[in-house]
Design an enzyme around this catalytic site. Structure first.
Site, PDB file in Angstrom:
ATOM      1  CG  ASP A 113      -1.958   1.101   1.228  1.00  0.00           C
ATOM      2  OD1 ASP A 113      -2.923   1.088   0.456  1.00  0.00           O
ATOM      3  OD2 ASP A 113      -1.750   2.019   2.041  1.00  0.00           O
ATOM      4  CG  HIS A 311      -5.552  -2.789  -0.741  1.00  0.00           C
ATOM      5  ND1 HIS A 311      -4.834  -2.264  -1.791  1.00  0.00           N
ATOM      6  CD2 HIS A 311      -5.113  -2.134   0.375  1.00  0.00           C
ATOM      7  CE1 HIS A 311      -4.017  -1.321  -1.344  1.00  0.00           C
ATOM      8  NE2 HIS A 311      -4.151  -1.223  -0.031  1.00  0.00           N
TER       9      HIS A 311
END
Length: 332
Positions: A113, A311
């Site tokens: 991320d 994610h």
């Protein structure tokens, strides 16, 4: 045991050591396990060192000194008050400082991320320290010609892209702070491959004018990869610290663009690896960045999109990530 160290079973899979180390920008809290070449693990938003709890023992078993940090603004690391203290150059400096504080000269850096651009820029700016870079969920995209906030403003149309929504200090905090646990649970579930909303549903990454980001979060159980006890670790830390430190990273995208002008379009040439989730919006929005890897990451050894994965790739698919990561490291 040296001052600032505390041993204990921090991963659930074996012994690890908590440490606070001094860096030029303050202090960084880290957890380390194993011995051998240093692998520095950098988390994203809204996470912590604990996001790497399943990688620490796997890397240690493979013969590496695995170190997962709390990025500045998180956990027990320093939380400067000034927004500009969270610019990319400061994060790169922290990473270099951690390597030095651990008595090492070089490291492989791996990020997820927001940790992925921090890792990529660490390799770009300090190739003498970071000899290889692994990126998860967010592909490398070199600094370009458009000021980031201008680009984000064009994405939303009548709605706000979430990075634009995060820009004004205090705005997102006013949404999150009254129910940190609920906001985190919704964020984790909304971006996880096994709990995200069906395709075609309104995106949680876009906020209607006058609305809150969380209004489009899914309302349901935690993802299968996140137990209640594990969720408590994340939630309790953020209930203690708040999320301003993490949000301030987003508030520096234009400063980063100015700071990195000398590296406009620059590739990262060290050996590299990319792992993303097939269902992650980051890998669909940034498909052009992935397609450009032959130019932007000329040392790329592999680019992997994991099926049915969202994610939180290293937590959702820990075994696959550990296998890909250790195989790549073994071939450096």
């Amino acid at each position: 045991m040296a001052q600032g160290e505390q041993a204990g079973d921090v991963t659930g899979d074996g012994a690890g050591t908590h440490r606070l180390v001094e860096v030029p920008g303050g202090r960084i809290h880290l957890v380390e396990q194993g011995s051998g070449p240093l692998v520095l693990l950098v988390h994203g938003f809204p996470e912590s060192w604990y996001s790497w709890r399943r990688q620490l023992p796997a890397l240690a078993a493979a013969g590496y000194r695995a170190v997962a940090i709390d990025v500045r603004g998180y956990g027990r690391s320093s939380r400067p008050g000034a927004v500009e203290a969270y610019r990319m150059l400061a994060h790169v400096g922290d990473n270099v400082g951690v390597v030095r504080a651990l008595g090492e000269e070089k490291a492989v850096v791996v990020g997820h991320d927001w940790g992925a651009p921090i890792a990529a820029n660490s390799a770009l700016l300090r190739p003498d320290v970071f000899t290889a870079v692994g990126l998860m969920s967010v592909p490398y995209s070199p600094r370009g010609g458009m000021r980031p906030t201008e680009g984000f403003a064009k994405l939303g149309g009548d709605e706000e892209f979430y990075i634009g929504y995060f820009q004004r200090p205090g705005r997102a905090e006013a949404e999150i702070e009254p129910d940190v646990r609920g906001w985190l649970a919704g964020a984790y579930a909304s971006l996880s491959g096994d709990t995200m909303a069906p395709e075609g549903s309104p995106s949680p990454f876009f906020v209607a004018r006058g609305a809150r980001m969380s209004e489009r979060f899914v309302d349901g159980p935690l993802p299968g990869w996140l137990s209640e006890a594990e969720f408590d670790v994340f939630a309790q830390e953020f209930e203690r610290t708040g999320l301003t430190g993490g949000l301030n990273r987003y508030r520096n995208v234009d400063r980063d663009w100015e700071d990195l002008a000398a590296w406009d379009g620059a590739p990262v040439r060290q050996p590299s690896l990319f792992i993303g989730g097939q269902r992650d919006s980051s890998t669909t929005w940034m498909r052009d960045a992935i397609a450009a890897f032959p130019t932007t990451l000329p040392g790329l050894a592999g680019s992997h999109l994991l099926e049915d994965c969202g994610h939180w790739v290293q937590q959702e698919r820990a075994e696959d990530v550990n296998r890909l990561l250790t195989e790549w490291l073994a071939n450096l």
